[in-house]
Write an enzyme that holds these catalytic residues in place. Structure first.
Site, PDB file in Angstrom:
ATOM      1  N   GLU A  59     -12.976   2.549   2.741  1.00 51.09           N
ATOM      2  CA  GLU A  59     -13.394   1.294   2.129  1.00 51.09           C
ATOM      3  C   GLU A  59     -14.158   0.473   3.159  1.00 51.09           C
ATOM      4  OE1 GLU A  59     -10.150  -0.680   0.128  1.00 51.09           O
ATOM      5  OE2 GLU A  59      -9.590   1.193  -0.842  1.00 51.09           O
ATOM      6  N   LYS A 111       0.693   5.727   1.215  1.00 47.81           N
ATOM      7  CA  LYS A 111       1.199   6.537   0.090  1.00 47.81           C
ATOM      8  C   LYS A 111       0.923   8.037   0.320  1.00 47.81           C
ATOM      9  CE  LYS A 111      -2.683   6.738  -3.136  1.00 47.81           C
ATOM     10  NZ  LYS A 111      -3.137   8.091  -2.858  1.00 47.81           N
ATOM     11  N   GLY A 153      -3.415  -1.505  17.373  1.00 47.72           N
ATOM     12  CA  GLY A 153      -3.430  -2.735  16.574  1.00 47.72           C
ATOM     13  C   GLY A 153      -2.091  -2.973  15.927  1.00 47.72           C
ATOM     14  N   ASP A 166     -13.414   3.598 -17.771  1.00 48.12           N
ATOM     15  CA  ASP A 166     -12.188   2.945 -17.323  1.00 48.12           C
ATOM     16  C   ASP A 166     -11.434   2.442 -18.544  1.00 48.12           C
ATOM     17  OD1 ASP A 166     -11.458   1.968 -14.223  1.00 48.12           O
ATOM     18  OD2 ASP A 166     -10.328   0.973 -15.799  1.00 48.12           O
ATOM     19  N   PHE A 170     -10.628   6.425  15.905  1.00 50.10           N
ATOM     20  CA  PHE A 170      -9.248   6.236  15.427  1.00 50.10           C
ATOM     21  C   PHE A 170      -8.247   6.064  16.570  1.00 50.10           C
ATOM     22  CE2 PHE A 170      -8.419   6.243  10.872  1.00 50.10           C
ATOM     23  CZ  PHE A 170      -9.732   6.253  10.446  1.00 50.10           C
ATOM     24  N   VAL A 187     -12.968   4.266  -5.518  1.00 46.52           N
ATOM     25  CA  VAL A 187     -13.566   5.599  -5.398  1.00 46.52           C
ATOM     26  C   VAL A 187     -14.499   5.893  -6.567  1.00 46.52           C
ATOM     27  CG1 VAL A 187     -13.023   8.072  -5.488  1.00 46.52           C
ATOM     28  CG2 VAL A 187     -11.757   6.569  -3.964  1.00 46.52           C
ATOM     29  N   CYS A 245      -4.282   4.148   0.862  1.00 48.93           N
ATOM     30  CA  CYS A 245      -4.269   5.606   1.059  1.00 48.93           C
ATOM     31  C   CYS A 245      -3.220   6.080   2.066  1.00 48.93           C
ATOM     32  CB  CYS A 245      -5.650   6.080   1.484  1.00 48.93           C
ATOM     33  SG  CYS A 245      -6.853   5.891   0.169  1.00 48.93           S
TER      34      CYS A 245
END
Ligand code: NAD
Length: 467
Positions: free
Chosen positions: A154, A282, A272, A30, A268, A11, A279
């Site tokens: 992603e 969690k 599968g 970072d 969506f 992100v 994401c």
């Protein structure tokens, strides 16, 4: 504007690179020195379309990299926090990274700044960040907290960021709202979309995007609720796919029938082997925890999680039922990333399946276009890695498609057929038309659709058994 982005992961890097492309001066911070060294050398530590181009364009000009959070915060009007918020053992979000960043920022608040939660966080986090920054000495008039959840996916992170469906900003003061409007002004005014050098527009994009201003708490809830809703859509269609398998219906036809209802929509609704990634798993646990703490027993979320896990086990049972025994069977596995277009393997259902199949004695030869390095680290020596899909399939008792990479949807089927030991494909992502697979001599098993059985497989298998 001068912007610091703390956390240069999936992100943070995308956010920083896109802000630079919008004309802002960005410091990407970072605390992982090796990541910073790689970035400074021009390397790109993650696989994300258009990211290398944006970093090349702005590195050393509008983008700088730093390990010094306080200096970066001092030099910035807006500080985005984009560090990880992983799940703890109990399922709550681990907020320790956010807390440590907030503590450091407090020492750098020497002029008015807006501190923005970009990470996905539970409701009330804005109040906690405010408390921490004040507790550590910053004057309350000198800063505001905003919540600006990120909805990028992603694989399409850059275009998701620059062509978003909407931008959500949660604030408690007019002053912070003004700052955030300026940050996103190049998008909401449409200015960016008129530029010749803008990142190409994806097909579905509606520009300019709507800016939705809410309270900070609402914005925090919007992110958790969005992810929970999307995960629910996936689990819903996976549950429907299971019924389709039992009654002999075709989930693809069912999806077409329900997805064309504009109240539902087609996106969506892809059956599968379940969702994964850093994401949904969690965030669902964290949202369930948030609900519990607020006194609401959100059992729907538990069911979404249960269906998702069951979907993977169901696929495993399918592999067993097609191959009978697993010990010693050679499997060509196509895909390790949790979805196509990324090298991220966090909570990847593909990886979990490979681990399970290896435990049961299968010899797995795997290939993924981007996630091989990370997968090698995670899986170790127990798995063989191929240089392409065809090498993975060579001599295989069956080929398993586990990630929806575009290149796996357009394989040369005759070449594949000539390489495998038995022409059996188990497709966990429904990339092929069953009839086409049968025409090409494969027995083909997918999710929620009738299997396409090929005579040749049966006779070969029978011959082998007799021998
Ligand atoms: P990530 O693990 O890829 O990146 C986090 C980065 O933060 C790492 O590079 C780490 O070294 C750095 N970091 C940690 N502590 C730090 C500190 N004290 N100072 C400076 N840097 C520090 O994580 P990510 O996938 O980018 O996710 C970040 C947040 O965004 C999470 O809350 C996630 O839920 C949310 N989010 C992720 C996605 C996604 O698709 N990955 C999408 C939307 C929202």
């Amino acid at each position: 504007m001068h912007i610091a982005v703390v956390g240069s992961g999936y992100v943070g890097l995308v956010t920083g690179a896109c802000f630079a492309d919008l004309g802002h001066d960005v410091i990407l911070v970072d605390n992982d020195q090796s990541k910073l060294n790689a970035l400074r050398k021009g390397e790109v530590p993650i696989h994300e379309k258009f990211l290398p181009e944006l970093l090349d364009k702005h590195r050393g000009k509008r983008i700088r990299f730093s390990e010094d959070l306080q200096s970066a915060a001092r030099a910035s009007e807006v500080i985005f926090i984009a560090v990880g918020t992983p799940a703890t053992e109990s399922g709550d979000a681990d907020m320790s990274y956010i807390e440590s960043v907030a503590r450091e920022i407090s020492g750098a608040v020497d002029s008015y700044k807006v501190v923005v939660e970009k990470s996905t966080v539970p409701v009330y986090t804005n109040e906690w960040i405010q408390k921490i920054i004040r507790r550590n000495g910053a004057h309350p008039e000198q800063f505001d907290i905003a919540s600006n959840p990120e909805f990028l996916r992603e694989g399409t992170g850059v275009t998701d960021f620059l062509y978003p469906d909407r931008i959500v900003v949660g604030v408690e003061t007019e002053r912070a709202a003004e700052v955030m409007k300026n940050v996103y002004g190049p998008l909401t005014s449409g200015w960016y979309y008129g530029r010749n050098d803008a990142v190409p527009r994806p097909d579905r994009a509606q520009t300019p995007p709507q800016l939705i201003i809410t309270s900070a708490k609402s914005a925090e809830l919007i992110k958790h609720a969005s992810n929970a809703f999307l995960a629910m859509k996936i689990s819903f269609i996976n549950a429907v796919a299971s019924i389709c398998e039992t009654v002999g219906a075709n989930v693809q036809q069912v999806c077409e029938g329900i997805g064309t209802d504009s109240r539902i929509g087609p996106r969506f609704l892809n059956p599968g082997i379940g969702y994964g990634g850093s994401c949904f798993p969690k965030d669902l646990l964290a949202f369930r925890s948030v609900a519990k703490e607020s006194g609401y027993d959100f059992r729907l979320l538990e069911e979404v999680i249960r269906i998702n896990e069951e979907q993977r086990h169901r696929f495993l049972r399918k592999v067993r039922s097609v191959l009978w025994t697993l010990r010693g069977k050679r499997l060509g596995v196509l895909g390790l990333a949790f979805k196509g277009g990324t090298d991220d393997i966090r909570e990847s259902p593909a990886l979990l399946l490979v681990e399970e199949l290896s435990r049961e004695g299968c010899k797995v030869c795997a290939y993924d276009p981007a996630a091989m390095e990370r997968a090698k680290e995670a899986l170790g020596n127990g798995v063989e890695f191929a240089t392409d899909a065809y090498q993975a399939a060579k001599g295989a008792d069956a080929v398993l498609i586990l990630t929806e990479w575009e290149e796996f949807a357009s394989l040369d089927l005759q070449r594949l057929r000539s390489l495998v030991k038995y022409p059996i494909v188990l497709d966990g992502r429904n990339l092929y038309d069953p009839a086409l697979m049968a025409e090409n001599g494969f027995s083909y098993y997918s999710v929620g659709r009738p299997a396409a059985l090929c005579e040749e497989t049966a006779s070969r298998g029978a011959k082998k058994e007799r021998a």
